[in-house]
Design an enzyme around this catalytic site. Structure first.
Site, mmCIF file in Angstrom:
data_model
loop_
_atom_site.group_PDB
_atom_site.id
_atom_site.type_symbol
_atom_site.label_atom_id
_atom_site.label_comp_id
_atom_site.label_asym_id
_atom_site.label_seq_id
_atom_site.Cartn_x
_atom_site.Cartn_y
_atom_site.Cartn_z
ATOM 1 C CG HIS A 1 25.646 47.507 25.972
ATOM 2 N ND1 HIS A 1 24.567 46.745 26.355
ATOM 3 C CD2 HIS A 1 26.721 46.933 26.574
ATOM 4 C CE1 HIS A 1 24.980 45.771 27.153
ATOM 5 N NE2 HIS A 1 26.284 45.866 27.302
ATOM 6 C CG ASP B 1 21.423 47.158 25.054
ATOM 7 O OD1 ASP B 1 22.107 47.567 24.099
ATOM 8 O OD2 ASP B 1 21.929 46.706 26.097
ATOM 9 C CB SER C 1 26.796 42.701 27.631
ATOM 10 O OG SER C 1 26.642 43.294 28.890
#
Length: 744
Positions: A82, A113, A182
């Site tokens: 992402h 992910d 992230s």
């Protein structure tokens, strides 16, 4: 009977379904367990050269920021999927401030992910990968990343637990994870990576989750590289069908176009114009749209010059607005109408339609007329989509034509329905008298009303299921009509898309057929395609797997998305059989001879021969188009190194579709979904192949468990009528007893 038949069924299903490939251990060396623990200060200094900040670049600058870390000296960087998004330009900033453009997305895994990206660099400092399976609750850890864009930040905490999050095992950490963290590494106190920071807890600021690093190792070992030039086209609109103006970001997935971020025009205006030719004179255009934020605006544009002049009919602030735009700023806009309507459902899908006549404009929402204008300021140009401000808008079923209005019902059907509606209206008129009567015993009356409401809700649920079943049977009818054609004339691509539409009525098959035709046009005049089978096969593999990034699914093999050909075309990720369908159909459309599907046990492949007497060669489409000999495939897929008779023969298009169906059924069974969710697949499979005893048995068992005795009797009767003459007598007796029990 049940045991023997069910074992037979199980063996048949396992033999038909594509088995997930066995993952090998990653080649990244394991860390030394005896390395001494270090302080957070020491770790920060030593790890900093291996950290990077990743920036998504859009038309207007930065679209997003995340973190990553270096896993190979030659420029391989790990992060979250992402973080890099789709169709985004990516820039990597090193610890010393130097920046690099990403050249290749080396691997991606939507299920976990995870992503690996590549930059052109040498001699980089890497981080060692630890073993996340050995991480224990209470272990001290540090996390590093770029929270809120503040690169190379560090925070210390402990491993709180390992938890199942939506079917994935993740590491729960007692550290705050902010936007920009992230993709950053989670490390033990020896400096080994245990995971990648992924989720921020919604319950507390000092809690987050990380994806275990062991899931990354498989991705390193089995990459699916996509050149950046092609990554930028994943999810992007087909430029032969759409042209965008004034910025924003327009993407497409599963037939739905999404617009995000403000456009460059005043008020965040952005346009997406269809290349469809607008009919001369009177015409109509329509689209179904949904806004995530009703304070924004999105809908139709028409009579557009491709720049600043156009009409717009769109939802705005919960109302319906018709505007003529004559220039770039608000002073050149004319709001022709701005009206509320009960027909518009905020937050839901709404169908907007405009009829453009020489002397007037008529606007509809969900079939109800809401605006009529005699404005004639614009009368030529393109039609398409428009969006304003920061709202995220989804669009589907865009159309242009001379008459797009929903056609009226047959008179006799309409008359019956009107009489029922009139009865209801008449009953509603006496509601006050009814309430007076109910108030004599309100408690008992309320109980009766609750019971009646529940009954109506059950009836509504039955009507929804009837609607779904009607659609599924319509798709079954279309598939059977296609399969009834002579084998060379069957359009397998269309059959596979109809199979996907069997589950999702919103799929626009023509959109995906056009996407496929665009691929055909890309290769139609390629000289290698016409040189013969072997050069053509090499060119097809290079086109699909190297240039366009099609690849086998790594982290979520069992997902039904991998069996839906529309999503395979959108995401360029699929199963051996869906990738093979695309490969074989592309070869067929281009006139390449001797290319066909090979139904190997456990793994579907593409086969080819250079001439009728040529040696059979195999293409492993799941492994990036790797060329495989028959001997190699047999050693990999069988216990004795030999394929059963017929396994190497070209398969029929019907057999391919049946195998795809069995894969879909396996995904439902594996996920423990309801029996009713798997039953439509069995119905479709038996419609295509009525002689399949294994599926007959399964459906009989399912119908019985669902209380559908009549259907179960039908299937058991078929099993008895078609029982082989040399079959075991005891099985026949058990079938007879089963049928008798269904009659009681």
């Amino acid at each position: 009977m049940r045991t023997v038949f069910f074992l037979l069924l199980t063996s048949l299903l396992i033999g038909q379904a594509d088995a997930a490939p066995r993952a090998k251990a990653a080649s990244n060396p394991a860390p030394k367990p005896t390395a001494p623990a270090r302080t957070a200060t020491e770790l920060a200094a030593s790890i900093r050269p291996s950290l990077v900040k990743i920036t998504q670049l859009g038309r207007e600058g930065t679209d997003g920021i995340g973190s990553g870390f270096i896993v190979s000296e030659d420029g391989l960087i790990a992060t979250n999927l992402h973080v890099i998004g789709e169709a985004r330009r990516l820039q990597v900033e090193m610890h010393d401030g130097k920046t690099h453009d990403v050249t290749v997305v080396q691997a991606s895994d939507s299920h976990h992910d995870l992503a690996l990206i590549k930059i052109d660099a040498k001699g980089l400092t890497t981080l060692p990968l630890g073993d996340s399976s050995k991480a224990r609750q209470g272990d001290p850890i540090v996390a590093m990343g770029a929270p809120e864009g503040l690169a190379f930040s560090i925070v210390q905490g402990v491993l709180s637990a390992t938890r199942d999050i939506d079917g994935l095992e993740m590491l729960q950490v007692a550290v705050p994870i902010e936007k920009g963290n992230s993709g950053g590494p989670l490390l033990d106190m020896q400096g080994n990576v245990l995971g990648l920071l992924t989720l921020k807890s919604l319950k507390t600021e000092n809690l987050g989750f990380a994806m275990p690093v062991n899931d990354l190792k498989t991705l390193i070992e089995k990459p699916n590289p996509v050149p950046m030039s092609r990554w930028l086209t994943i999810g992007a609109l087909n430029p032969k069908q759409w042209q965008t103006f004034l910025g924003a970001q327009w993407t497409q997935h599963a037939g739905v176009i999404r617009s995000e971020f403000p456009g460059a025009g005043f008020g965040g205006r952005a346009l997406c114009l269809s290349t469809q030719k607008v009919p001369e004179g009177t015409f109509e255009t329509s689209v179904t749209v949904r806004l995530d934020d009703e304070s924004g605006a999105a809908g139709l544009t028409f009579c557009s010059d491709g720049a600043e002049k156009h009409y717009g009919f769109y939802a705005s602030g919960g109302k319906l607005r018709l505007t003529r735009f004559n220039g770039p700023d608000v002073y050149s806009w004319t709001i022709l109408a701005d009206v509320p309507s009960d027909a518009y459902k905020a937050g839901e899908w709404n169908t907007l339609r405009v009829r453009v006549e020489p002397e007037r404009l008529v606007c509809f929402v969900n079939g109800k007329q809401v605006i009529e204008s005699d404005d004639t300021g614009l009368r030529s140009g393109s039609a398409g989509l428009c969006k304003f401000r920061t709202t995220v808008a989804d669009f589907r079923n865009f159309r242009v034509g001379t008459d797009l209005a929903e056609k009226p019902l047959q008179p006799e059907v309409a008359s019956q329905l009107r009489s029922k509606v009139e009865e209801y209206i008449a009953a509603a008129a006496t509601a006050d008298k009814t309430l007076d009567g109910l108030l004599e015993n309100p408690a008992a009356a309320r109980r009766v009303l609750v019971e009646q409401r529940r009954k109506l809700e059950e009836e509504a649920a039955k009507l929804r299921e009837l609607e779904h079943e009607l659609h599924r049977r319509a798709m079954t009818k279309e598939i059977l009509a296609e399969l009834a054609k002579p084998e060379p004339e069957i359009n397998l691509l269309r059959c596979a898309l109809l199979l996907a539409r069997h589950d999702n009525p919103e799929i626009d098959i023509s959109t995906y057929l056009n996407s496929f035709n665009a691929m055909v046009l890309d290769l139609k005049d390629d000289p290698e395609i016409t040189k013969g089978t072997i050069p053509a096969v090499k060119r097809l593999s290079r086109y699909l797997f190297e240039e366009n990034g099609f690849h086998g699914s790594r982290g979520d093999y069992g997902s039904r998305s991998n069996s839906y050909l529309n999503e395979v075309l959108d995401d360029r990720e699929g199963l051996p059989i869906t990738l093979s369908v695309l490969y074989v159909e592309l070869a067929s459309e281009l006139g390449v001879q001797g290319v066909f599907g090979v139904p190997l046990p456990g793994k579907f492949m593409v086969g080819y021969r250079d001439g009728p007497e040529g040696e059979l060669q195999l293409v492993d489409v799941f492994e990036h188009g790797k060329l495989v000999t028959v001997e190699q495939a047999a050693l990999d897929l069988t216990e004795d190194g030999h394929f059963p008779e017929g396994a190497l023969s070209p398969t029929t298009k019907q057999a391919i579709l049946l195998r795809m169906l069995r894969n879909l059924m396996s995904s439902v069974f594996d996920d423990s979904r309801s029996l009713r969710e798997s039953l439509p697949y069995l119905n479709l499979l038996l419609a295509i192949d009525p002689q399949s005893a294994a599926e007959r048995l399964t459906r009989a068992q399912m119908r019985q468990r669902l209380g559908e005795k009549a259907g179960a009797r039908e299937d058991v009767t078929w099993l008895i009528d078609n029982f082989p003459n040399d079959g075991p007598p005891e099985l026949m007796q058990q079938l007879d007893r089963w049928l008798q029990s269904l009659r009681e």
